[in-house]
Scaffold this motif. Structure first.
Motif, PDB file in Angstrom:
ATOM      1  N   HIS A   1      -9.072   7.551 -29.377  1.00 54.03           N
ATOM      2  CA  HIS A   1     -10.383   8.022 -29.822  1.00 54.03           C
ATOM      3  C   HIS A   1     -10.488   7.951 -31.343  1.00 54.03           C
ATOM      4  O   HIS A   1     -11.546   7.600 -31.873  1.00 54.03           O
ATOM      5  CB  HIS A   1     -10.655   9.443 -29.302  1.00 54.03           C
ATOM      6  CG  HIS A   1     -11.076   9.458 -27.865  1.00 54.03           C
ATOM      7  ND1 HIS A   1     -10.193   9.261 -26.815  1.00 54.03           N
ATOM      8  CD2 HIS A   1     -12.313   9.602 -27.290  1.00 54.03           C
ATOM      9  CE1 HIS A   1     -10.856   9.304 -25.672  1.00 54.03           C
ATOM     10  NE2 HIS A   1     -12.135   9.502 -25.923  1.00 54.03           N
TER      11      HIS A   1
ATOM     12  N   LEU B   1     -11.066  18.220 -23.559  1.00 62.56           N
ATOM     13  CA  LEU B   1      -9.672  17.912 -23.900  1.00 62.56           C
ATOM     14  C   LEU B   1      -9.015  19.071 -24.642  1.00 62.56           C
ATOM     15  O   LEU B   1      -7.902  19.492 -24.327  1.00 62.56           O
ATOM     16  CB  LEU B   1      -9.566  16.630 -24.721  1.00 62.56           C
ATOM     17  CG  LEU B   1      -8.101  16.219 -24.855  1.00 62.56           C
ATOM     18  CD1 LEU B   1      -7.664  15.399 -23.662  1.00 62.56           C
ATOM     19  CD2 LEU B   1      -7.823  15.474 -26.129  1.00 62.56           C
TER      20      LEU B   1
ATOM     21  N   LEU C   1     -13.413  13.516 -29.882  1.00 63.47           N
ATOM     22  CA  LEU C   1     -12.693  13.864 -28.652  1.00 63.47           C
ATOM     23  C   LEU C   1     -13.616  14.671 -27.749  1.00 63.47           C
ATOM     24  O   LEU C   1     -14.396  15.493 -28.247  1.00 63.47           O
ATOM     25  CB  LEU C   1     -11.469  14.709 -28.984  1.00 63.47           C
ATOM     26  CG  LEU C   1     -10.276  13.946 -29.556  1.00 63.47           C
ATOM     27  CD1 LEU C   1      -9.218  14.913 -30.050  1.00 63.47           C
ATOM     28  CD2 LEU C   1      -9.689  13.004 -28.507  1.00 63.47           C
TER      29      LEU C   1
ATOM     30  N   TYR D   1      -4.208   9.217 -25.852  1.00 64.79           N
ATOM     31  CA  TYR D   1      -5.651   9.385 -25.601  1.00 64.79           C
ATOM     32  C   TYR D   1      -6.351   9.800 -26.901  1.00 64.79           C
ATOM     33  O   TYR D   1      -7.404   9.252 -27.274  1.00 64.79           O
ATOM     34  CB  TYR D   1      -5.817  10.461 -24.517  1.00 64.79           C
ATOM     35  CG  TYR D   1      -7.220  10.696 -24.030  1.00 64.79           C
ATOM     36  CD1 TYR D   1      -7.716  10.029 -22.922  1.00 64.79           C
ATOM     37  CD2 TYR D   1      -8.044  11.636 -24.650  1.00 64.79           C
ATOM     38  CE1 TYR D   1      -8.996  10.274 -22.447  1.00 64.79           C
ATOM     39  CE2 TYR D   1      -9.329  11.884 -24.196  1.00 64.79           C
ATOM     40  CZ  TYR D   1      -9.801  11.201 -23.082  1.00 64.79           C
ATOM     41  OH  TYR D   1     -11.072  11.457 -22.616  1.00 64.79           O
ATOM     42  N   ILE D   2      -5.723  10.764 -27.593  1.00 64.93           N
ATOM     43  CA  ILE D   2      -6.312  11.254 -28.859  1.00 64.93           C
ATOM     44  C   ILE D   2      -6.332  10.116 -29.887  1.00 64.93           C
ATOM     45  O   ILE D   2      -7.344   9.863 -30.547  1.00 64.93           O
ATOM     46  CB  ILE D   2      -5.502  12.470 -29.373  1.00 64.93           C
ATOM     47  CG1 ILE D   2      -5.648  13.631 -28.393  1.00 64.93           C
ATOM     48  CG2 ILE D   2      -5.931  12.868 -30.783  1.00 64.93           C
ATOM     49  CD1 ILE D   2      -4.729  14.816 -28.652  1.00 64.93           C
TER      50      ILE D   2
END
Ligand SMILES: Cc1cc2nc3c(=O)[nH]c(=O)nc-3n(C[C@H](O)[C@H](O)[C@H](O)COP(=O)(O)O)c2cc1C
Length: 339
Positions: A120, A131, A127, A116-117
Protein backbone atom coordinates in the motif's frame (compact mmCIF):
# COMPACT_ATOMS: atom_id res chain seq x y z
CA UNK A 1 -9.63 -74.47 -4.59
CA UNK A 2 -13.26 -73.75 -3.67
CA UNK A 3 -13.16 -70.60 -5.79
CA UNK A 4 -11.86 -72.58 -8.82
CA UNK A 5 -14.58 -75.21 -8.39
CA UNK A 6 -17.33 -72.61 -8.05
CA UNK A 7 -16.04 -70.82 -11.12
CA UNK A 8 -16.38 -74.00 -13.13
CA UNK A 9 -19.93 -74.66 -11.87
CA UNK A 10 -21.35 -71.15 -12.16
CA UNK A 11 -22.22 -69.77 -15.64
CA UNK A 12 -19.70 -67.15 -16.86
CA UNK A 13 -22.16 -64.24 -16.87
CA UNK A 14 -23.30 -64.97 -13.31
CA UNK A 15 -19.68 -65.33 -12.17
CA UNK A 16 -18.92 -61.90 -13.64
CA UNK A 17 -21.93 -60.38 -11.87
CA UNK A 18 -20.73 -61.84 -8.56
CA UNK A 19 -17.22 -60.48 -9.18
CA UNK A 20 -18.68 -57.05 -9.84
CA UNK A 21 -20.73 -57.16 -6.61
CA UNK A 22 -17.60 -58.14 -4.68
CA UNK A 23 -15.63 -55.27 -6.28
CA UNK A 24 -18.43 -52.80 -5.46
CA UNK A 25 -18.30 -53.82 -1.78
CA UNK A 26 -14.53 -53.54 -1.73
CA UNK A 27 -14.59 -50.05 -3.25
CA UNK A 28 -17.33 -48.91 -0.86
CA UNK A 29 -15.18 -50.13 2.06
CA UNK A 30 -12.07 -48.32 0.78
CA UNK A 31 -14.06 -45.12 0.27
CA UNK A 32 -15.51 -45.42 3.78
CA UNK A 33 -12.03 -45.72 5.31
CA UNK A 34 -10.78 -42.71 3.33
CA UNK A 35 -13.85 -40.62 4.08
CA UNK A 36 -13.70 -41.42 7.79
CA UNK A 37 -10.06 -40.36 8.00
CA UNK A 38 -10.77 -37.14 6.13
CA UNK A 39 -13.81 -36.28 8.24
CA UNK A 40 -11.96 -37.08 11.46
CA UNK A 41 -8.71 -35.22 10.80
CA UNK A 42 -9.21 -32.48 8.20
CA UNK A 43 -9.17 -28.86 9.37
CA UNK A 44 -12.89 -28.47 9.84
CA UNK A 45 -15.05 -26.73 12.45
CA UNK A 46 -16.20 -30.03 13.95
CA UNK A 47 -12.58 -30.98 14.77
CA UNK A 48 -10.79 -29.29 17.67
CA UNK A 49 -7.98 -27.35 15.94
CA UNK A 50 -4.45 -28.55 16.64
CA UNK A 51 -1.22 -26.95 15.48
CA UNK A 52 -1.16 -28.70 12.12
CA UNK A 53 -4.73 -27.71 11.28
CA UNK A 54 -4.01 -24.11 12.25
CA UNK A 55 -0.89 -24.17 10.07
CA UNK A 56 -2.88 -25.42 7.09
CA UNK A 57 -5.48 -22.67 7.45
CA UNK A 58 -2.99 -19.89 8.15
CA UNK A 59 -0.94 -20.77 5.07
CA UNK A 60 -4.14 -20.86 2.98
CA UNK A 61 -4.94 -17.24 3.92
CA UNK A 62 -1.30 -16.14 3.53
CA UNK A 63 -1.40 -17.50 -0.01
CA UNK A 64 -4.65 -15.69 -0.79
CA UNK A 65 -3.16 -12.40 0.34
CA UNK A 66 0.09 -13.07 -1.54
CA UNK A 67 -1.92 -13.56 -4.73
CA UNK A 68 -3.67 -10.22 -4.17
CA UNK A 69 -0.28 -8.54 -3.83
CA UNK A 70 0.90 -9.79 -7.24
CA UNK A 71 -1.30 -7.30 -9.07
CA UNK A 72 0.41 -4.26 -10.58
CA UNK A 73 -1.68 -1.73 -12.50
CA UNK A 74 -4.82 -3.68 -11.54
CA UNK A 75 -3.98 -3.73 -7.81
CA UNK A 76 -7.08 -3.34 -5.58
CA UNK A 77 -6.17 -1.27 -2.51
CA UNK A 78 -7.79 -2.48 0.70
CA UNK A 79 -8.43 -5.97 -0.71
CA UNK A 80 -8.57 -9.10 1.43
CA UNK A 81 -10.63 -8.06 4.44
CA UNK A 82 -12.06 -11.57 4.91
CA UNK A 83 -8.68 -13.25 4.55
CA UNK A 84 -7.02 -10.84 7.00
CA UNK A 85 -9.87 -11.25 9.49
CA UNK A 86 -9.53 -15.04 9.27
CA UNK A 87 -5.76 -14.78 9.69
CA UNK A 88 -6.27 -12.65 12.79
CA UNK A 89 -8.71 -15.17 14.30
CA UNK A 90 -6.39 -18.09 13.57
CA UNK A 91 -3.44 -16.31 15.18
CA UNK A 92 -5.58 -15.73 18.28
CA UNK A 93 -6.28 -19.45 18.43
CA UNK A 94 -2.55 -20.07 18.05
CA UNK A 95 -1.82 -17.80 21.02
CA UNK A 96 -4.53 -19.36 23.15
CA UNK A 97 -3.02 -22.80 22.52
CA UNK A 98 0.46 -21.45 23.44
CA UNK A 99 2.03 -22.72 20.22
CA UNK A 100 5.52 -21.31 19.61
CA UNK A 101 5.76 -17.89 18.00
CA UNK A 102 9.08 -18.92 16.46
CA UNK A 103 7.17 -21.30 14.13
CA UNK A 104 7.68 -20.51 10.43
CA UNK A 105 3.94 -20.41 9.68
CA UNK A 106 3.28 -18.03 12.54
CA UNK A 107 6.13 -15.78 11.42
CA UNK A 108 4.92 -15.92 7.82
CA UNK A 109 1.51 -14.65 8.93
CA UNK A 110 3.10 -11.51 10.35
CA UNK A 111 5.33 -11.26 7.36
CA UNK A 112 2.37 -11.19 4.96
CA UNK A 113 0.71 -8.39 6.94
CA UNK A 114 3.94 -6.38 6.71
CA UNK A 115 4.06 -7.07 2.96
CA UNK A 116 0.43 -5.89 2.67
CA UNK A 117 1.33 -2.61 4.40
CA UNK A 118 4.46 -2.19 2.27
CA UNK A 119 2.50 -2.71 -0.97
CA UNK A 120 0.00 0.00 0.00
CA UNK A 121 2.89 2.34 0.76
CA UNK A 122 4.56 1.57 -2.60
CA UNK A 123 1.28 2.21 -4.41
CA UNK A 124 0.72 5.41 -2.37
CA UNK A 125 -2.58 4.06 -1.11
CA UNK A 126 -4.01 4.53 2.39
CA UNK A 127 -4.28 1.41 4.53
CA UNK A 128 -7.86 0.22 5.01
CA UNK A 129 -9.32 0.99 8.44
CA UNK A 130 -10.00 -2.66 9.23
CA UNK A 131 -6.28 -3.45 9.06
CA UNK A 132 -5.29 -1.31 12.00
CA UNK A 133 -8.12 -2.78 14.05
CA UNK A 134 -6.91 -6.31 13.32
CA UNK A 135 -3.16 -5.73 13.30
CA UNK A 136 -2.18 -2.43 14.95
CA UNK A 137 0.89 -1.25 13.05
CA UNK A 138 2.78 -0.21 16.23
CA UNK A 139 2.29 -3.70 17.64
CA UNK A 140 3.47 -5.30 14.43
CA UNK A 141 6.65 -3.29 14.49
CA UNK A 142 7.39 -4.64 17.97
CA UNK A 143 7.14 -8.30 16.93
CA UNK A 144 10.34 -10.07 16.16
CA UNK A 145 8.86 -11.92 13.22
CA UNK A 146 11.00 -12.49 10.15
CA UNK A 147 9.21 -10.14 7.78
CA UNK A 148 10.76 -11.47 4.58
CA UNK A 149 9.16 -14.95 4.54
CA UNK A 150 5.89 -14.04 2.82
CA UNK A 151 4.97 -11.52 0.16
CA UNK A 152 5.87 -11.27 -3.49
CA UNK A 153 8.98 -11.61 -5.64
CA UNK A 154 9.75 -10.64 -9.24
CA UNK A 155 10.35 -13.11 -12.06
CA UNK A 156 11.99 -11.84 -15.26
CA UNK A 157 12.28 -13.22 -18.78
CA UNK A 158 16.04 -12.67 -18.56
CA UNK A 159 16.44 -15.38 -15.91
CA UNK A 160 14.48 -17.85 -18.10
CA UNK A 161 16.44 -17.31 -21.30
CA UNK A 162 18.92 -20.13 -20.69
CA UNK A 163 16.65 -22.64 -18.99
CA UNK A 164 17.84 -25.43 -21.27
CA UNK A 165 21.43 -24.92 -20.08
CA UNK A 166 20.55 -25.08 -16.40
CA UNK A 167 21.28 -28.12 -14.27
CA UNK A 168 18.38 -29.89 -12.55
CA UNK A 169 18.78 -28.03 -9.26
CA UNK A 170 18.81 -24.64 -10.98
CA UNK A 171 15.81 -25.50 -13.17
CA UNK A 172 13.78 -26.96 -10.30
CA UNK A 173 14.56 -24.14 -7.89
CA UNK A 174 13.77 -21.58 -10.60
CA UNK A 175 10.28 -22.87 -11.37
CA UNK A 176 7.46 -20.75 -9.97
CA UNK A 177 3.75 -20.63 -10.67
CA UNK A 178 3.06 -17.79 -13.09
CA UNK A 179 -0.43 -16.30 -13.35
CA UNK A 180 0.24 -13.32 -15.63
CA UNK A 181 1.42 -13.96 -19.16
CA UNK A 182 2.76 -11.98 -22.11
CA UNK A 183 0.25 -11.30 -24.92
CA UNK A 184 2.33 -13.40 -27.36
CA UNK A 185 0.61 -16.59 -28.57
CA UNK A 186 2.03 -19.97 -27.59
CA UNK A 187 3.30 -22.36 -30.26
CA UNK A 188 1.61 -25.67 -29.43
CA UNK A 189 4.59 -27.59 -30.82
CA UNK A 190 6.64 -26.29 -27.87
CA UNK A 191 3.97 -27.55 -25.47
CA UNK A 192 4.05 -30.87 -27.31
CA UNK A 193 7.80 -31.07 -26.75
CA UNK A 194 7.17 -30.59 -23.04
CA UNK A 195 4.61 -33.40 -23.17
CA UNK A 196 7.14 -35.67 -24.95
CA UNK A 197 9.69 -35.01 -22.22
CA UNK A 198 7.08 -35.62 -19.51
CA UNK A 199 6.52 -39.13 -20.89
CA UNK A 200 9.60 -40.14 -18.86
CA UNK A 201 7.32 -39.91 -15.80
CA UNK A 202 7.29 -43.18 -13.85
CA UNK A 203 3.89 -44.80 -13.40
CA UNK A 204 2.52 -47.88 -11.70
CA UNK A 205 3.52 -50.96 -13.78
CA UNK A 206 4.40 -48.47 -16.53
CA UNK A 207 0.68 -48.00 -17.34
CA UNK A 208 1.13 -44.34 -18.44
CA UNK A 209 -2.56 -43.60 -17.90
CA UNK A 210 -2.17 -39.81 -18.00
CA UNK A 211 -3.79 -37.84 -20.83
CA UNK A 212 -3.48 -34.19 -21.81
CA UNK A 213 -6.17 -32.05 -23.44
CA UNK A 214 -4.78 -28.79 -24.82
CA UNK A 215 -7.26 -25.94 -25.17
CA UNK A 216 -6.21 -22.83 -27.10
CA UNK A 217 -9.66 -21.40 -27.87
CA UNK A 218 -9.86 -18.22 -25.69
CA UNK A 219 -13.62 -18.40 -25.25
CA UNK A 220 -13.46 -22.03 -24.13
CA UNK A 221 -10.53 -21.34 -21.78
CA UNK A 222 -12.57 -18.55 -20.18
CA UNK A 223 -15.59 -20.79 -19.74
CA UNK A 224 -13.56 -23.64 -18.23
CA UNK A 225 -11.69 -21.34 -15.84
CA UNK A 226 -14.93 -19.67 -14.75
CA UNK A 227 -16.17 -23.09 -13.62
CA UNK A 228 -12.75 -24.02 -12.15
CA UNK A 229 -12.93 -20.93 -9.93
CA UNK A 230 -9.24 -20.64 -8.95
CA UNK A 231 -8.23 -18.09 -11.57
CA UNK A 232 -10.06 -14.99 -10.40
CA UNK A 233 -8.48 -11.60 -11.03
CA UNK A 234 -6.10 -12.70 -13.81
CA UNK A 235 -6.37 -12.49 -17.60
CA UNK A 236 -6.98 -15.89 -19.19
CA UNK A 237 -3.86 -17.81 -20.30
CA UNK A 238 -3.18 -18.42 -24.02
CA UNK A 239 -3.24 -22.20 -23.49
CA UNK A 240 -4.91 -24.39 -20.91
CA UNK A 241 -3.85 -28.01 -20.46
CA UNK A 242 -6.21 -30.38 -18.71
CA UNK A 243 -4.49 -33.40 -17.20
CA UNK A 244 -6.61 -36.50 -16.78
CA UNK A 245 -5.96 -40.21 -16.15
CA UNK A 246 -7.60 -43.02 -18.05
CA UNK A 247 -9.07 -45.50 -15.54
CA UNK A 248 -9.18 -48.14 -18.27
CA UNK A 249 -5.47 -48.66 -17.54
CA UNK A 250 -6.29 -50.12 -14.12
CA UNK A 251 -7.40 -53.55 -13.04
CA UNK A 252 -7.67 -54.20 -9.30
CA UNK A 253 -9.93 -52.30 -6.91
CA UNK A 254 -6.87 -51.55 -4.75
CA UNK A 255 -5.63 -49.40 -7.64
CA UNK A 256 -8.54 -46.97 -7.43
CA UNK A 257 -6.35 -44.07 -6.25
CA UNK A 258 -3.52 -44.79 -8.64
CA UNK A 259 -4.88 -42.65 -11.52
CA UNK A 260 -4.53 -39.65 -9.19
CA UNK A 261 -1.03 -40.58 -8.05
CA UNK A 262 0.26 -41.17 -11.57
CA UNK A 263 -1.58 -38.10 -12.89
CA UNK A 264 -0.08 -35.99 -10.10
CA UNK A 265 3.46 -37.17 -10.78
CA UNK A 266 2.93 -36.52 -14.49
CA UNK A 267 1.75 -32.99 -13.74
CA UNK A 268 4.98 -32.22 -11.90
CA UNK A 269 7.04 -33.58 -14.80
CA UNK A 270 4.97 -31.47 -17.18
CA UNK A 271 5.51 -28.31 -15.12
CA UNK A 272 9.26 -28.90 -15.12
CA UNK A 273 9.29 -29.70 -18.82
CA UNK A 274 7.41 -26.49 -19.60
CA UNK A 275 9.97 -24.63 -17.52
CA UNK A 276 12.75 -26.34 -19.53
CA UNK A 277 11.04 -25.21 -22.75
CA UNK A 278 10.99 -21.63 -21.41
CA UNK A 279 7.23 -21.48 -20.96
CA UNK A 280 5.49 -20.00 -17.93
CA UNK A 281 2.84 -22.10 -16.21
CA UNK A 282 0.59 -22.48 -13.21
CA UNK A 283 -1.07 -25.70 -12.01
CA UNK A 284 -4.76 -25.24 -11.23
CA UNK A 285 -6.84 -27.51 -9.04
CA UNK A 286 -9.72 -29.53 -10.37
CA UNK A 287 -11.15 -30.34 -6.95
CA UNK A 288 -14.64 -29.34 -8.00
CA UNK A 289 -18.12 -30.50 -7.13
CA UNK A 290 -19.61 -33.26 -9.30
CA UNK A 291 -21.79 -30.66 -11.03
CA UNK A 292 -18.80 -28.47 -11.93
CA UNK A 293 -16.71 -31.47 -12.94
CA UNK A 294 -19.51 -32.46 -15.32
CA UNK A 295 -19.49 -28.94 -16.81
CA UNK A 296 -15.71 -29.04 -17.35
CA UNK A 297 -15.94 -32.52 -18.86
CA UNK A 298 -18.59 -31.30 -21.28
CA UNK A 299 -16.72 -28.12 -22.22
CA UNK A 300 -13.42 -29.93 -22.82
CA UNK A 301 -14.93 -33.17 -24.21
CA UNK A 302 -13.27 -35.28 -21.49
CA UNK A 303 -14.55 -38.86 -21.77
CA UNK A 304 -16.24 -40.52 -18.78
CA UNK A 305 -13.46 -43.08 -18.40
CA UNK A 306 -10.93 -40.38 -17.50
CA UNK A 307 -10.63 -38.80 -14.07
CA UNK A 308 -9.81 -35.12 -13.70
CA UNK A 309 -6.39 -34.47 -12.19
CA UNK A 310 -5.52 -30.81 -12.69
CA UNK A 311 -5.30 -27.96 -15.19
CA UNK A 312 -2.14 -26.13 -16.18
CA UNK A 313 -2.31 -22.53 -17.41
CA UNK A 314 0.45 -21.95 -19.97
CA UNK A 315 1.86 -18.83 -21.59
CA UNK A 316 5.00 -16.80 -22.19
CA UNK A 317 6.78 -14.95 -19.42
CA UNK A 318 6.23 -11.22 -19.19
CA UNK A 319 9.41 -9.11 -18.96
CA UNK A 320 8.71 -8.80 -15.24
CA UNK A 321 6.02 -10.56 -13.23
CA UNK A 322 5.16 -10.39 -9.55
CA UNK A 323 4.50 -13.79 -8.02
CA UNK A 324 3.76 -15.04 -4.50
CA UNK A 325 6.89 -16.00 -2.56
CA UNK A 326 5.16 -19.23 -1.48
CA UNK A 327 7.69 -20.00 1.26
CA UNK A 328 8.62 -23.63 1.90
CA UNK A 329 9.14 -25.60 5.10
CA UNK A 330 12.47 -27.36 5.51
CA UNK A 331 12.79 -30.94 4.31
CA UNK A 332 13.81 -32.05 7.81
CA UNK A 333 10.57 -30.66 9.25
CA UNK A 334 8.49 -33.07 7.14
CA UNK A 335 10.76 -36.12 7.44
CA UNK A 336 10.44 -39.00 9.89
CA UNK A 337 13.28 -41.49 10.14
CA UNK A 338 12.65 -44.96 11.45
CA UNK A 339 15.81 -46.90 12.30
C1 LIG B 1 -2.70 -29.38 -7.57
C2 LIG B 1 -2.49 -27.90 -7.52
C3 LIG B 1 -3.57 -27.06 -7.66
C4 LIG B 1 -3.39 -25.66 -7.66
N1 LIG B 1 -4.48 -24.86 -7.85
C5 LIG B 1 -4.30 -23.53 -7.97
C6 LIG B 1 -5.41 -22.70 -8.29
O1 LIG B 1 -6.54 -23.15 -8.46
N2 LIG B 1 -5.18 -21.38 -8.45
C7 LIG B 1 -3.93 -20.83 -8.31
O2 LIG B 1 -3.78 -19.62 -8.49
N3 LIG B 1 -2.85 -21.61 -8.01
C8 LIG B 1 -3.01 -22.94 -7.84
N4 LIG B 1 -1.95 -23.75 -7.58
C9 LIG B 1 -0.60 -23.17 -7.48
C10 LIG B 1 -0.11 -23.13 -6.03
O3 LIG B 1 -0.69 -22.03 -5.39
C11 LIG B 1 1.42 -23.04 -6.02
O4 LIG B 1 1.94 -24.19 -6.64
C12 LIG B 1 1.98 -22.96 -4.61
O5 LIG B 1 1.60 -21.77 -3.99
C13 LIG B 1 3.50 -23.04 -4.62
O6 LIG B 1 4.02 -22.00 -5.39
P1 LIG B 1 4.97 -22.25 -6.66
O7 LIG B 1 4.25 -23.17 -7.58
O8 LIG B 1 5.19 -20.91 -7.24
O9 LIG B 1 6.23 -22.86 -6.15
C14 LIG B 1 -2.10 -25.13 -7.52
C15 LIG B 1 -1.01 -26.00 -7.35
C16 LIG B 1 -1.19 -27.35 -7.36
C17 LIG B 1 0.01 -28.27 -7.23
Amino acid sequence: MLKATLKKLIPGSVWMRLQRIKATHKLAGYSRTQNTRFLKFSANPWNKPNQEELRGQIIYYIHRIEKGLTHGSDFRPGFGQNALQSLHDLLNQWHKAHYPTTDTTYQAAFSIVMAYIEKHQQEHQPLPEFLNALFPVQELEKTEANNTIAGVKTITTREKRHNQDKNFKELFEGRTSIRQFAKEPVDLSTVNQAIELSMKTPSVCNRQSYRVTLVSNPDLIGRILTVQGGWRGYAYPPVLAIITSDVRSFIYMEEHNEPYVDGGIFTMSFLLSLEYEGLAACPLNLMCSDANAAKIRKLASIPDYEVLITCVAIGHFQNQTLVPKSFRYSGSSITRIIR
